[in-house]
Design a protein around this motif. Structure first.
Motif, mmCIF file in Angstrom:
data_model
loop_
_atom_site.group_PDB
_atom_site.id
_atom_site.type_symbol
_atom_site.label_atom_id
_atom_site.label_comp_id
_atom_site.label_asym_id
_atom_site.label_seq_id
_atom_site.Cartn_x
_atom_site.Cartn_y
_atom_site.Cartn_z
ATOM 1 N N TYR A 4 -31.328 2.655 -5.560
ATOM 2 C CA TYR A 4 -30.865 1.309 -5.206
ATOM 3 C C TYR A 4 -29.850 1.334 -4.072
ATOM 4 C CZ TYR A 4 -26.772 1.848 -8.294
ATOM 5 O OH TYR A 4 -25.626 2.268 -8.869
ATOM 6 N N GLN A 5 -29.087 2.439 -3.968
ATOM 7 C CA GLN A 5 -28.169 2.562 -2.818
ATOM 8 C C GLN A 5 -28.952 2.656 -1.508
ATOM 9 O OE1 GLN A 5 -25.888 5.863 -4.277
ATOM 10 N NE2 GLN A 5 -24.000 4.651 -4.275
ATOM 11 N N GLU A 6 -30.051 3.386 -1.623
ATOM 12 C CA GLU A 6 -30.934 3.520 -0.453
ATOM 13 C C GLU A 6 -31.460 2.133 -0.028
ATOM 14 O OE1 GLU A 6 -31.512 6.670 0.727
ATOM 15 O OE2 GLU A 6 -32.702 5.920 2.390
ATOM 16 N N VAL A 7 -31.870 1.354 -1.018
ATOM 17 C CA VAL A 7 -32.384 0.000 -0.731
ATOM 18 C C VAL A 7 -31.284 -0.841 -0.090
ATOM 19 C CG1 VAL A 7 -33.167 -2.176 -1.773
ATOM 20 C CG2 VAL A 7 -34.169 -0.002 -2.514
ATOM 21 N N LEU A 8 -30.059 -0.777 -0.651
ATOM 22 C CA LEU A 8 -28.948 -1.559 -0.104
ATOM 23 C C LEU A 8 -28.653 -1.157 1.334
ATOM 24 C CD1 LEU A 8 -26.348 -1.838 -3.015
ATOM 25 C CD2 LEU A 8 -27.804 -3.629 -2.048
ATOM 26 N N LYS A 9 -28.712 0.157 1.594
ATOM 27 C CA LYS A 9 -28.440 0.637 2.952
ATOM 28 C C LYS A 9 -29.451 0.036 3.927
ATOM 29 C CE LYS A 9 -29.732 4.521 5.018
ATOM 30 N NZ LYS A 9 -30.049 5.946 5.036
ATOM 31 N N TRP A 10 -30.717 0.103 3.539
ATOM 32 C CA TRP A 10 -31.747 -0.408 4.457
ATOM 33 C C TRP A 10 -31.657 -1.926 4.615
ATOM 34 C CZ3 TRP A 10 -33.864 2.184 8.094
ATOM 35 C CH2 TRP A 10 -33.909 3.573 7.967
ATOM 36 N N LEU A 11 -31.265 -2.572 3.508
ATOM 37 C CA LEU A 11 -31.096 -4.027 3.598
ATOM 38 C C LEU A 11 -29.994 -4.363 4.590
ATOM 39 C CD1 LEU A 11 -31.359 -5.585 0.029
ATOM 40 C CD2 LEU A 11 -32.669 -6.174 2.084
ATOM 41 N N SER A 12 -28.881 -3.602 4.548
ATOM 42 C CA SER A 12 -27.772 -3.923 5.446
ATOM 43 C C SER A 12 -28.136 -3.585 6.886
ATOM 44 C CB SER A 12 -26.479 -3.226 5.021
ATOM 45 O OG SER A 12 -26.559 -1.859 5.328
ATOM 46 N N ILE A 13 -28.890 -2.517 7.091
ATOM 47 C CA ILE A 13 -29.334 -2.200 8.457
ATOM 48 C C ILE A 13 -30.244 -3.322 8.960
ATOM 49 C CG2 ILE A 13 -30.842 -0.666 9.803
ATOM 50 C CD1 ILE A 13 -29.638 1.661 8.145
ATOM 51 N N PHE A 14 -31.121 -3.754 8.074
ATOM 52 C CA PHE A 14 -32.052 -4.825 8.448
ATOM 53 C C PHE A 14 -31.281 -6.093 8.811
ATOM 54 C CE2 PHE A 14 -34.787 -8.418 7.097
ATOM 55 C CZ PHE A 14 -35.822 -8.215 7.991
ATOM 56 N N ARG A 15 -30.258 -6.396 7.994
ATOM 57 C CA ARG A 15 -29.454 -7.596 8.263
ATOM 58 C C ARG A 15 -28.748 -7.494 9.606
ATOM 59 N NH1 ARG A 15 -27.275 -11.538 4.935
ATOM 60 N NH2 ARG A 15 -25.276 -11.352 5.976
ATOM 61 N N MET A 16 -28.200 -6.310 9.895
ATOM 62 C CA MET A 16 -27.473 -6.131 11.149
ATOM 63 C C MET A 16 -28.406 -6.257 12.341
ATOM 64 S SD MET A 16 -24.871 -3.136 10.176
ATOM 65 C CE MET A 16 -25.193 -2.236 11.662
ATOM 66 N N LYS A 17 -29.629 -5.798 12.119
ATOM 67 C CA LYS A 17 -30.573 -5.768 13.232
ATOM 68 C C LYS A 17 -31.242 -7.126 13.452
ATOM 69 C CE LYS A 17 -31.257 -1.338 14.702
ATOM 70 N NZ LYS A 17 -31.829 -0.116 14.251
ATOM 71 N N LYS A 18 -31.149 -7.965 12.430
ATOM 72 C CA LYS A 18 -31.850 -9.239 12.540
ATOM 73 C C LYS A 18 -31.256 -10.012 13.717
ATOM 74 C CE LYS A 18 -34.916 -11.975 10.721
ATOM 75 N NZ LYS A 18 -36.309 -11.586 10.797
ATOM 76 N N ARG A 19 -32.128 -10.333 14.644
ATOM 77 C CA ARG A 19 -31.673 -11.027 15.834
ATOM 78 C C ARG A 19 -31.400 -12.496 15.531
ATOM 79 N NH1 ARG A 19 -34.079 -8.867 20.575
ATOM 80 N NH2 ARG A 19 -36.091 -9.008 19.562
ATOM 81 N N ILE A 20 -30.404 -13.060 16.233
ATOM 82 C CA ILE A 20 -30.208 -14.484 16.001
ATOM 83 C C ILE A 20 -30.640 -15.278 17.241
ATOM 84 C CG2 ILE A 20 -28.207 -13.796 14.610
ATOM 85 C CD1 ILE A 20 -26.736 -16.055 16.030
ATOM 86 N N ASN A 21 -31.284 -16.378 16.970
ATOM 87 C CA ASN A 21 -31.849 -17.208 18.029
ATOM 88 C C ASN A 21 -31.265 -18.617 17.950
ATOM 89 O OD1 ASN A 21 -33.936 -15.310 19.099
ATOM 90 N ND2 ASN A 21 -34.587 -15.399 16.957
ATOM 91 N N LEU A 22 -30.430 -18.918 18.943
ATOM 92 C CA LEU A 22 -29.765 -20.221 18.956
ATOM 93 C C LEU A 22 -30.301 -21.073 20.085
ATOM 94 C CD1 LEU A 22 -26.066 -19.021 18.766
ATOM 95 C CD2 LEU A 22 -27.382 -20.060 16.917
ATOM 96 N N ILE A 23 -30.391 -22.358 19.847
ATOM 97 C CA ILE A 23 -30.725 -23.288 20.932
ATOM 98 C C ILE A 23 -29.504 -24.156 21.174
ATOM 99 C CG2 ILE A 23 -32.191 -25.205 21.663
ATOM 100 C CD1 ILE A 23 -34.340 -24.145 19.733
ATOM 101 N N LEU A 24 -29.012 -24.149 22.404
ATOM 102 C CA LEU A 24 -27.950 -25.065 22.779
ATOM 103 C C LEU A 24 -28.616 -26.256 23.448
ATOM 104 C CD1 LEU A 24 -24.982 -25.120 22.393
ATOM 105 C CD2 LEU A 24 -24.668 -24.031 24.597
ATOM 106 N N PHE A 25 -28.422 -27.396 22.845
ATOM 107 C CA PHE A 25 -29.211 -28.571 23.204
ATOM 108 C C PHE A 25 -28.298 -29.685 23.705
ATOM 109 C CE2 PHE A 25 -31.949 -32.229 21.988
ATOM 110 C CZ PHE A 25 -33.151 -31.793 22.524
ATOM 111 N N GLY A 26 -28.871 -30.615 24.444
ATOM 112 C CA GLY A 26 -28.087 -31.766 24.893
ATOM 113 C C GLY A 26 -28.560 -32.222 26.257
ATOM 114 N N PRO A 27 -28.140 -33.409 26.659
ATOM 115 C CA PRO A 27 -28.584 -33.952 27.945
ATOM 116 C C PRO A 27 -28.056 -33.148 29.128
ATOM 117 C CG PRO A 27 -26.898 -35.348 26.945
ATOM 118 C CD PRO A 27 -27.248 -34.317 25.927
#
Ligand code: ADP
Length: 209
Positions: A4-27
Motif C-alpha cells: 500500500y505504501q507503493e500504491v501511495l507513492k505512485w498515487l502522489s507521483i501521479f498527482r504531482m504529474k497531473k497537468r493543470i489546464n486553466l482557461i482565462l476568459f473575458g472580453p
C-alpha cells in the motif's frame, strides 16, 4: 516497502504529474494577457495566447500570419480550423510543462470542443475556466488607451473595438455557459489593481492545485 505504501507513492507521483489546464476568459481588454503573464511565473505554468501567436506569425509575415491579418484588423475571429491547428502545434511543442493557461482561447464553442478533444487524447481535461468581468464602457476606454502605444491596428479604432465586443458577445460568451454546465466556470471582478485581481485569481488556482 509494503504494497500500500507503493500504491501511495505512485498515487502522489501521479498527482504531482497531473497537468493543470486553466482557461482565462473575458472580453478583449479585460486583462487576460496581463494576468496570465503574472500567473505563468507564479505557478510555473505556460501561457498560451492565441492572439500573441497570431501576432508573432503576422510580424514574421508567414503564410499563417497573412491568412490571419484581414480577420484581426477587422475585429473578426480567425477561422476555427486555422486557430485550432495553430494551438495543436503549440501544445505539441511544449509537452513537458506543469500546466497551461489558455488566454484568448477557446473563443467559440467549436474551439472549446476541439480543446476538450485535444486534452482528452492526452488523458487530461480543462480544470477551470476563470472569467474576468469588465463592463463594455471600461473595455473601450482601456483598449483605446492601449492603442496609443501597442501598435495594434485593432486597438486604434473605435469601430473595430466595438466589432470585437459584438463578436465576443455573439460567439465567445457562450463558451462560458459551455463550461458552466460542466461546473467548471467561475467569474471574478476584473476591476481593481493588477495585484488585487491577481490575488482573486491566485486564490482560485491555489485551491485546485
Ligand atoms: P483581445 O483579447 O484584446 O481581443 P487577442 O490578442 O486575444 O486580443 O486577439 C487579437 C485578435 O486575434 C482577435 O481579435 C482575433 O482576430 C484573433 N484571435 C485571437 N485568438 C483567437 C481565437 N481563439 N480564435 C479566433 N481568432 C482569434
Amino acid at each position: 516497502m509494503s504494497w500500500y505504501q507503493e500504491v501511495l507513492k505512485w498515487l502522489s507521483i501521479f498527482r504531482m504529474k497531473k497537468r493543470i489546464n486553466l482557461i482565462l476568459f473575458g472580453p478583449p481588454g479585460s486583462g487576460k494577457g496581463t494576468q496570465a503573464k503574472i500567473l505563468e511565473e507564479k505557478f510555473s505554468l505556460l501561457q498560451i495566447s492565441t492572439g500573441d501567436l497570431f501576432r508573432y506569425e503576422l510580424g514574421n509575415n508567414t503564410p499563417l500570419g497573412q491568412k490571419a491579418r484581414a480577420y484581426m484588423d477587422q475585429g473578426q475571429l480567425v477561422p476555427d480550423e486555422v486557430t485550432v491547428d495553430m494551438l495543436r502545434n503549440k501544445l505539441e511543442k511544449h509537452p513537458d510543462v506543469r500546466g497551461y493557461i489558455f488566454d484568448g482561447f477557446p473563443r467559440t464553442i467549436a474551439q472549446a470542443e476541439a480543446l476538450d478533444g485535444l486534452l482528452h487524447e492526452r488523458n487530461e481535461s480543462v480544470n477551470q475556466l476563470i472569467a474576468l468581468k469588465v463592463e463594455d464602457e471600461e473595455i473601450i476606454k482601456r483598449l483605446l488607451e492601449r492603442g496609443k502605444s501597442s501598435g495594434r491596428a485593432d486597438d486604434a479604432n473605435v469601430e473595430v473595438i466595438q466589432e470585437r465586443i459584438k463578436v465576443y458577445n455573439a460567439e465567445t460568451s457562450p463558451v462560458f455557459e459551455f463550461y458552466r454546465q460542466k461546473d467548471l466556470a467561475l467569474e471574478v471582478e476584473g476591476i481593481g489593481s493588477i495585484e488585487e485581481i491577481n490575488n482573486r485569481l491566485s486564490e482560485i488556482i491555489q485551491a485546485i492545485l
